[in-house]
Scaffold this motif. Sequence first.
Motif, PDB file in Angstrom:
ATOM      1  N   TYR A 170     -63.169   0.599  61.869  1.00 21.46           N
ATOM      2  CA  TYR A 170     -61.864   0.118  61.415  1.00 21.46           C
ATOM      3  C   TYR A 170     -61.632  -1.332  61.847  1.00 21.46           C
ATOM      4  CZ  TYR A 170     -59.174  -0.393  65.705  1.00 21.46           C
ATOM      5  OH  TYR A 170     -58.703  -0.880  66.893  1.00 21.46           O
ATOM      6  N   ALA A 171     -62.194  -1.673  63.029  1.00 23.42           N
ATOM      7  CA  ALA A 171     -61.929  -2.994  63.602  1.00 23.42           C
ATOM      8  C   ALA A 171     -62.672  -4.104  62.853  1.00 23.42           C
ATOM      9  CB  ALA A 171     -62.289  -3.010  65.090  1.00 23.42           C
ATOM     10  N   ILE A 178     -60.516  -3.839  58.826  1.00 23.11           N
ATOM     11  CA  ILE A 178     -59.140  -4.348  58.837  1.00 23.11           C
ATOM     12  C   ILE A 178     -59.079  -5.833  58.441  1.00 23.11           C
ATOM     13  CG2 ILE A 178     -59.140  -4.947  61.311  1.00 23.11           C
ATOM     14  CD1 ILE A 178     -56.311  -3.844  61.529  1.00 23.11           C
ATOM     15  N   CYS A 228     -55.362   2.760  58.307  1.00 19.25           N
ATOM     16  CA  CYS A 228     -56.301   2.981  59.415  1.00 19.25           C
ATOM     17  C   CYS A 228     -56.584   4.474  59.587  1.00 19.25           C
ATOM     18  CB  CYS A 228     -55.693   2.413  60.696  1.00 19.25           C
ATOM     19  SG  CYS A 228     -56.816   2.530  62.095  1.00 19.25           S
ATOM     20  N   THR A 241     -55.912  -1.379  70.818  1.00 19.72           N
ATOM     21  CA  THR A 241     -55.584  -0.304  69.879  1.00 19.72           C
ATOM     22  C   THR A 241     -55.476  -0.911  68.478  1.00 19.72           C
ATOM     23  OG1 THR A 241     -53.227  -0.704  70.066  1.00 19.72           O
ATOM     24  CG2 THR A 241     -54.175   0.847  71.662  1.00 19.72           C
ATOM     25  N   PRO A 242     -55.503  -0.083  67.422  1.00 16.86           N
ATOM     26  CA  PRO A 242     -55.264  -0.611  66.069  1.00 16.86           C
ATOM     27  C   PRO A 242     -53.931  -1.364  65.980  1.00 16.86           C
ATOM     28  CG  PRO A 242     -56.148   1.608  65.918  1.00 16.86           C
ATOM     29  CD  PRO A 242     -55.910   1.359  67.384  1.00 16.86           C
ATOM     30  N   TYR A 278     -51.105   4.396  58.818  1.00 19.70           N
ATOM     31  CA  TYR A 278     -52.092   5.240  59.505  1.00 19.70           C
ATOM     32  C   TYR A 278     -52.257   6.574  58.797  1.00 19.70           C
ATOM     33  CZ  TYR A 278     -51.432   1.724  63.068  1.00 19.70           C
ATOM     34  OH  TYR A 278     -51.374   0.518  63.715  1.00 19.70           O
TER      35      TYR A 278
END
Length: 320
Positions: free
Chosen positions: A186-187, A190, A202, A247-248, A266
């Motif tokens: 995800y990182a 994004i 996410c 964190t996201p 999310y």
Amino acid sequence: MKRILITGALGQIGSELSVEFNRRYGVDNVITSDVNNDVHGAVTENVFERLDVTDAYALERVVKRHKIDTIVHLAAILSARGEQNPDLAWKINIDGLLNVIRVAMAQRLDRLMVPSSIAVFGPTSVLYDAPQETILKPNTMYGVTKVIGELLADYYYKKSGLDMRGIRYPGIISYHTMPGGGTTDYAVEIFYEALKSGSYTCFLAPDASLPMMYMPDCVRATAELLEADPAPLKVHGGYNVGAMSFTPEVLAAEICKYIPSFTIDYKPDFRREIARYWPASVDDSAARAQWGWRPEWNIETMTRDMLTNVAAKLGIDFEI
Ligand code: NAD
Ligand code: AKB
């Protein structure tokens, strides 16, 4: 002179590690290989062998043909893909690894580097500043294969003197090659979605805090450990290496500094359960003391660099 074979060289890490190795050891001394044939980016400069690490004979032939003395074994199935296909994760991460170890011993290689992961930790591990030595009982097949990989490294180091080295990489963030099916992907995603559509959904929970590292630190850590003096090295399975943790929610806020209209929502899926039992941060004092590990990138510098480079890759006009 080092003659290095990289397995899984077309993946997220291999495609950039090969560039650093070319710079350090010379392009003729770095042999790249992968089961995938789609050679791209900087790897096109290197000799490339199509090689499936589950084929021990083919592996041995490549090692002999190129007079290899060092293997960096990156071929693997990562956490999310591994949960979807545990048998495949076992076959590649364990059967493939055993082939690499056996060939390394038979051909008397100088050094074998096998990455581990923060996935070795699990529900019974200490998850804040996770210690180097602690209970490792992961609840994913990927984590199981990484713990076994660490145990095998210790075993063969003691039993046969094979110089095995490993790092428990955190989630790696980069823009050259997309990540290959992990929980920390995800990182990377994004940044692409922030620039392309201005929003991102996410698959982890907003408060899923995980250790992360930017690719330049990852390739430098790998090269530095590979070159480190063997005498002080007490860990052969996998050193904890810290760089940043977030964190996201925190990463989204960082991106908002440059794209104020960016929004995140999310929809956690099965990967939330994987991330739940991974550490928020790691204690990397052993790596710092034994081979001088120091991270250079943090969330602020990484975010600016990712936005700039992903925008350039997508052909989007974007200025920080
Ligand atoms: P990746 O999925 O991007 O690349 C793996 C490569 O292995 C792919 O190019 C794939 O084609 C190749 N491969 C798969 N099966 C193969 C086989 N049978 N024979 C030969 N090649 C095969 O993975 P990566 O992110 O580059 O990870 C490299 C190593 O680092 C792995 O051991 C992984 O577990 C570890 N690691 C990565 C991260 C990360 O965030 N990227 C974090 C922790 C640990
Ligand atoms: C994954 O998410 O599977 C990898 C890892 C941390 O091992 N990025």
